[in-house]
Design a protein around this motif. Structure first.
Motif, PDB file in Angstrom:
ATOM      1  N   UNK A  81     -25.196-126.093 -35.654  1.00  0.00           N
ATOM      2  CA  UNK A  81     -24.308-126.580 -34.605  1.00  0.00           C
ATOM      3  C   UNK A  81     -23.070-125.715 -34.464  1.00  0.00           C
ATOM      4  N   UNK A  82     -22.082-126.246 -33.766  1.00  0.00           N
ATOM      5  CA  UNK A  82     -20.834-125.522 -33.583  1.00  0.00           C
ATOM      6  C   UNK A  82     -20.007-125.551 -34.859  1.00  0.00           C
ATOM      7  N   UNK A  83     -19.358-124.425 -35.141  1.00  0.00           N
ATOM      8  CA  UNK A  83     -18.625-124.281 -36.401  1.00  0.00           C
ATOM      9  C   UNK A  83     -17.163-124.668 -36.209  1.00  0.00           C
ATOM     10  N   UNK A  84     -16.871-125.950 -36.368  1.00  0.00           N
ATOM     11  CA  UNK A  84     -15.495-126.419 -36.227  1.00  0.00           C
ATOM     12  C   UNK A  84     -14.762-126.272 -37.565  1.00  0.00           C
ATOM     13  N   UNK A  85     -13.575-125.692 -37.500  1.00  0.00           N
ATOM     14  CA  UNK A  85     -12.802-125.420 -38.705  1.00  0.00           C
ATOM     15  C   UNK A  85     -12.517-126.683 -39.498  1.00  0.00           C
ATOM     16  N   UNK A  86     -12.219-127.782 -38.837  1.00  0.00           N
ATOM     17  CA  UNK A  86     -11.866-129.003 -39.555  1.00  0.00           C
ATOM     18  C   UNK A  86     -13.018-129.476 -40.440  1.00  0.00           C
ATOM     19  N   UNK A  87     -14.247-129.347 -39.975  1.00  0.00           N
ATOM     20  CA  UNK A  87     -15.392-129.785 -40.772  1.00  0.00           C
ATOM     21  C   UNK A  87     -15.576-128.892 -42.002  1.00  0.00           C
ATOM     22  N   UNK A  88     -15.370-127.594 -41.807  1.00  0.00           N
ATOM     23  CA  UNK A  88     -15.487-126.652 -42.917  1.00  0.00           C
ATOM     24  C   UNK A  88     -14.412-126.894 -43.960  1.00  0.00           C
ATOM     25  N   UNK A  89     -13.164-127.045 -43.517  1.00  0.00           N
ATOM     26  CA  UNK A  89     -12.072-127.225 -44.469  1.00  0.00           C
ATOM     27  C   UNK A  89     -12.160-128.571 -45.173  1.00  0.00           C
ATOM     28  N   UNK A  90     -12.630-129.587 -44.474  1.00  0.00           N
ATOM     29  CA  UNK A  90     -12.805-130.897 -45.103  1.00  0.00           C
ATOM     30  C   UNK A  90     -13.802-130.798 -46.260  1.00  0.00           C
ATOM     31  N   UNK A  91     -14.902-130.107 -46.001  1.00  0.00           N
ATOM     32  CA  UNK A  91     -15.921-129.978 -47.042  1.00  0.00           C
ATOM     33  C   UNK A  91     -15.433-129.107 -48.196  1.00  0.00           C
ATOM     34  N   UNK A  92     -14.738-128.015 -47.892  1.00  0.00           N
ATOM     35  CA  UNK A  92     -14.222-127.156 -48.952  1.00  0.00           C
ATOM     36  C   UNK A  92     -13.229-127.899 -49.842  1.00  0.00           C
ATOM     37  N   UNK A  93     -12.407-128.745 -49.235  1.00  0.00           N
ATOM     38  CA  UNK A  93     -11.437-129.507 -50.025  1.00  0.00           C
ATOM     39  C   UNK A  93     -12.146-130.515 -50.925  1.00  0.00           C
ATOM     40  N   UNK A  94     -13.252-131.059 -50.442  1.00  0.00           N
ATOM     41  CA  UNK A  94     -14.045-131.960 -51.285  1.00  0.00           C
ATOM     42  C   UNK A  94     -14.683-131.204 -52.448  1.00  0.00           C
ATOM     43  N   UNK A  95     -15.101-129.975 -52.184  1.00  0.00           N
ATOM     44  CA  UNK A  95     -15.743-129.166 -53.220  1.00  0.00           C
ATOM     45  C   UNK A  95     -14.737-128.639 -54.234  1.00  0.00           C
ATOM     46  N   UNK A  96     -13.522-128.289 -53.750  1.00  0.00           N
ATOM     47  CA  UNK A  96     -12.502-127.690 -54.624  1.00  0.00           C
ATOM     48  C   UNK A  96     -11.186-128.459 -54.491  1.00  0.00           C
ATOM     49  N   UNK A  97     -11.147-129.696 -54.970  1.00  0.00           N
ATOM     50  CA  UNK A  97      -9.960-130.544 -54.752  1.00  0.00           C
ATOM     51  C   UNK A  97      -8.691-130.010 -55.406  1.00  0.00           C
ATOM     52  N   UNK A  98      -8.820-129.197 -56.441  1.00  0.00           N
ATOM     53  CA  UNK A  98      -7.646-128.690 -57.137  1.00  0.00           C
ATOM     54  C   UNK A  98      -7.144-127.354 -56.594  1.00  0.00           C
ATOM     55  N   UNK A  99      -7.885-126.777 -55.662  1.00  0.00           N
ATOM     56  CA  UNK A  99      -7.493-125.480 -55.107  1.00  0.00           C
ATOM     57  C   UNK A  99      -6.491-125.649 -53.971  1.00  0.00           C
ATOM     58  N   UNK A 100      -5.521-124.729 -53.903  1.00  0.00           N
ATOM     59  CA  UNK A 100      -4.666-124.624 -52.730  1.00  0.00           C
ATOM     60  C   UNK A 100      -5.381-123.702 -51.750  1.00  0.00           C
ATOM     61  N   UNK A 101      -5.786-124.247 -50.602  1.00  0.00           N
ATOM     62  CA  UNK A 101      -6.558-123.481 -49.641  1.00  0.00           C
ATOM     63  C   UNK A 101      -5.669-122.922 -48.541  1.00  0.00           C
ATOM     64  N   UNK A 102      -6.005-121.728 -48.085  1.00  0.00           N
ATOM     65  CA  UNK A 102      -5.301-121.058 -46.994  1.00  0.00           C
ATOM     66  C   UNK A 102      -6.328-120.623 -45.960  1.00  0.00           C
ATOM     67  N   UNK A 103      -6.023-120.869 -44.695  1.00  0.00           N
ATOM     68  CA  UNK A 103      -6.897-120.420 -43.614  1.00  0.00           C
ATOM     69  C   UNK A 103      -6.202-119.273 -42.895  1.00  0.00           C
ATOM     70  N   UNK A 104      -6.862-118.117 -42.855  1.00  0.00           N
ATOM     71  CA  UNK A 104      -6.276-116.905 -42.282  1.00  0.00           C
ATOM     72  C   UNK A 104      -6.573-116.830 -40.792  1.00  0.00           C
ATOM     73  N   UNK A 105      -5.555-116.498 -40.002  1.00  0.00           N
ATOM     74  CA  UNK A 105      -5.739-116.325 -38.562  1.00  0.00           C
ATOM     75  C   UNK A 105      -4.705-115.350 -38.017  1.00  0.00           C
ATOM     76  N   UNK A 106      -4.958-114.878 -36.804  1.00  0.00           N
ATOM     77  CA  UNK A 106      -3.999-114.026 -36.126  1.00  0.00           C
ATOM     78  C   UNK A 106      -3.037-114.836 -35.286  1.00  0.00           C
TER      79      UNK A 106
END
Length: 207
Positions: A81-106
């Protein structure tokens, strides 16, 4: 708590500009790990001709071979399906709850960020690392972030990070054109193993 950066995109193809951007942001913010996230179907733009998922994934994997802190995830491709950032980041946070995540953009992406799907929820999971190249871009970014805080007073503070990035002036669109025209200069903008893969598999040429 560790720090992990995410760079998403079609990577059609991945090039030295992508790698330089990730490296610059990670150095500036002391980020130890970074993940390249090839999109399945990008919701914001249509990239044509779009190489097959397996080709774009393979090129990303080849591109990071010499970078110990870089890895590649096929999460969005598997999800379909369509790759929505919110769905990806939600899942990554569930996988790595202790990590500080950063999303890179221009800067251009940040200026439209408040029109993204569930954009405020994205900030529940990660900070934004925004690359700027010129003073006018920086001023636009500051104005935009100020406006967002005024309109949304409950928005989490200090979640936008500006990074001065001496970006490599090349785009995947331009590289595809160069491949189509058999321009030998194209190799200057790609990791050698990626350029070899494209040639071997006949990507970005007229069928």
């Amino acid at each position: 708590m560790g720090k992990t950066a995410i760079l998403g995109g079609t990577f059609n193809p991945i090039h030295n500009g992508h790698l330089h951007l990730v490296n610059t942001c990670c150095k500036a913010l002391g980020i130890e790990k970074a993940i390249l996230m090839p999109a399945n179907v990008p919701p914001h733009k249509a990239a044509k001709p779009l190489a097959a998922n397996e080709d774009r994934l393979a090129m990303c994997q080849l591109a990071v071979k010499d970078y110990s802190y870089l890895s590649v995830s096929d999460m969005e491709m598997i999800e379909g399906g369509k790759s929505y950032t919110v769905l990806t980041m939600r899942r990554l946070k569930e996988m790595y709850p202790q990590e500080q995540l950063y999303f890179i953009m221009g800067t251009d992406m940040f200026l439209s960020f408040d029109r993204w799907y569930c954009w405020q929820e994205i900030l529940d999971y990660c900070d934004l690392c925004v690359s700027v190249r010129r003073q006018d871009e920086y001023e636009s970014l500051v104005q935009k972030s100020r406006k967002m805080y005024e309109q949304y007073p409950n928005l989490r503070r200090n979640c936008f990070h500006t990074i001065e990035a001496d970006c490599i002036e090349i785009s995947s669109t331009e590289l595809r054109r160069m491949f189509l025209q058999n321009d030998p200069a194209v190799k200057d903008y790609l990791p050698k193993q990626v350029a070899d893969y494209i040639k071997e598999h006949g990507l970005y040429t007229e069928k």
